[in-house]
Design an enzyme around this catalytic site. Structure first.
Site, PDB file in Angstrom:
ATOM      1  N   ALA A 133       0.855  -1.191   0.000  1.00 50.36           N
ATOM      2  CA  ALA A 133       0.000   0.000   0.000  1.00 50.36           C
ATOM      3  C   ALA A 133       0.892   1.242   0.000  1.00 50.36           C
ATOM      4  CB  ALA A 133      -0.896   0.023   1.230  1.00 50.36           C
ATOM      5  N   LYS A 134       0.322   2.378  -0.226  1.00 53.88           N
ATOM      6  CA  LYS A 134       1.060   3.636  -0.086  1.00 53.88           C
ATOM      7  C   LYS A 134       0.052   4.755   0.087  1.00 53.88           C
ATOM      8  CE  LYS A 134       5.436   4.962  -0.262  1.00 53.88           C
ATOM      9  NZ  LYS A 134       6.607   4.166   0.121  1.00 53.88           N
ATOM     10  N   GLY A 135       0.493   5.842   0.716  1.00 50.65           N
ATOM     11  CA  GLY A 135      -0.405   6.973   0.891  1.00 50.65           C
ATOM     12  C   GLY A 135       0.332   8.271   0.679  1.00 50.65           C
TER      13      GLY A 135
END
Ligand code: NAD
Length: 450
Positions: A133-135
């Site tokens: 994931a990444k944000g």
């Protein structure tokens, strides 16, 4: 939990756990050149080489879930400003989603998608039970006060709501976020839980200050991993780190730690570039990485470091050295800059620093590459250790962290080397191939519901 002005594109059950959001379809190739397109090409190349099943290719071709939020932040002057943020959850077949949160004006959904997919590959490659994931939030934190950054962080976490959680999606620091940011995230997340459940909030992020539940060694872990891999590569060349010279782009968390650990091992730092400019050593012993880290802490960048001369980007990239460590942002090693490099190895501390064209030039010129998904994996490995410690209510010592980290890194290095030899692949494709095989195996064993 309520979120304000949130919009989300998602195909997961979480659609009902947060505030109402309008659904929109993902646009995978919305901008050119698309970073996510590059990741898809990298996936495809490796998938072809190992004959990956069509089903798994399809599953990994798109993120499982994309959360896009806009949220208000009260500025110091009393006005409200709106910000946009993203959390992309690429795949979680191996375990909870995992990946950093970045604050940068160029953050986009396409960039976050690519970074999330790289996390899937990275975790599978080093064989830890996390997905990718990444944000990110589209903001230049240098234009905000510390209190504004704190309020922005807390509002972003509140807007993400139940889309993050200790057993579901676990963020960490990335560009322009750090241990303090993680501490604010824990505090905000805890406040959204019923009092009886707050004890579990600690494991919602990794990369926390050690005093607030972080792991010893997490701050240096990514840089440590970069150095360990350079050491393994040097051993393969029958040389030693102490005999190497190197240059670094980016002197933040990854670049400065890599340089400080390389200094301890006797390597010589010749030139550094960051957002404030590029500098070169005037002394024969090279730049002092510890003193430079202090200077950056005080002034915000490498420019003006006493005893160093300022140089142009061309001179920086053309500096003759054994190793170049890109540790800043994506797309730095292009066809043009790859042609300027006079090094034997590019050790990718940053995510996605090399474009496809840059890769081709490095390959043609016989410059070795330790690809990002392998080279900077030390951070997520020690993040995993931190998560385990939080969930087990225990704390490991520095030796334990270092030893376990080294063991995993050596194993991953050997897997990539083996795959490269077995399939006659470059190291980037070999790293992807090893990771994809691992993911394919799990899908084959678990099958797909229903
Ligand atoms: P950071 O914010 O601590 O440092 C970023 C550095 O890049 C700063 O020195 C900044 O001046 C420099 N920089 C920014 N724009 C630049 C430009 N245009 N030209 C030259 N230098 C520029 O970030 P970080 O955590 O060190 O992350 C750096 C890279 O490493 C990113 O690609 C990140 O995704 C990757 N990474 C970080 C971690 C981690 O644990 N922090 C783990 C894996 C990968």
């Amino acid at each position: 939990m309520a979120t304000e002005n949130g919009t989300a594109t998602m195909n997961s059950r979480l659609a009902t756990t947060t505030a109402p959001r309008s659904l929109k379809r993902p646009h995978v190739n919305e901008s050119a050149p698309s970073l996510f397109r590059r990741v898809q090409d990298q996936f495809e190349r490796a998938a072809e080489a190992i004959g990956l099943s069509r089903d798994v290719r399809q599953i990994l071709a798109r993120p499982m879930c994309e959360v896009s939020v806009t949220f208000p932040v009260r500025m110091d002057d009393g006005r409200v400003k709106m910000f946009s943020g993203y959390r992309v959850q690429h795949n979680n077949v191996l375990g909870p989603f995992k990946g950093g949160i970045r604050y940068h004006p160029d953050v986009s959904l396409d960039e976050v998608r690519a970074l999330a997919a790289w996390m899937t590959i990275k975790c599978a490659l080093v064989d830890i039970p996390f997905g990718g994931a990444k944000g990110g939030v589209q903001v230049d934190p240098a234009t905000l006060s510390r209190r504004e950054v704190e309020r922005l962080t807390r509002r972003f976490v509140y807007a993400l709501g139940a889309n993050i959680g200790p057993g579901y999606d676990v963020p960490a620091p990335d560009v322009n976020t750090d241990a303090r940011t993680m501490a604010w995230i824990v505090d905000t997340y805890a406040a959204t839980l019923p009092p009886q459940e707050r004890y579990r909030a600690l494991a919602v992020v990794t990369g926390k200050p050690v005093s607030a539940g972080g792991s010893v060694g997490r701050d240096k872990a990514t840089g440590q991993g970069v150095v360990d891999f350079i050491e393994m590569w040097a051993a393969d060349q029958r040389s030693k780190v102490a005999d190497l010279s190197y240059t670094v782009q980016g002197f933040g968390k990854v670049g400065s730690w890599a340089a400080r650990i390389l200094k301890d091992k006797g390597a010589k730092l010749l030139a550094v570039q960051d957002v404030t400019g590029a500098i070169r050593s005037q002394a024969s012993e090279g730049l002092d990485a510890d003193a430079l880290a202090e200077h950056v802490k005080k002034t915000g960048g490498v420019a003006g470091f006493p005893g160093a001369e300022s140089i142009s980007e061309e001179v920086f990239f053309g500096t003759e050295a054994d190793v170049f460590v890109p540790a800043a942002l994506e797309n730095q090693v292009t066809a043009e800059t790859a042609a300027m490099l006079k090094v034997r190895l590019v050790a990718e501390g940053a995510n996605g620093p090399t474009t496809s064209e840059g890769d081709a030039v490095l390959h043609e010129r016989g410059i070795a590459v330790i690809p990002d998904v392998l080279c900077n994996a030390g951070g997520v490995i020690v993040s995993y250790f931190e998560w385990l410690q939080n969930r087990g209510g225990t704390a490991w010592n520095a030796d334990e962290v270092d030893q376990r980290l080294r063991q995993i890194l050596e194993h991953a290095y050997a897997r990539v080397k083996e795959m490269a030899a077995e399939k006659s692949l470059d190291w980037r494709s070999a790293a992807y191939a090893a990771a994809l095989r691992r993911i394919e195996q799990v899908y084959a064993e678990r099958g797909i519901f229903p």
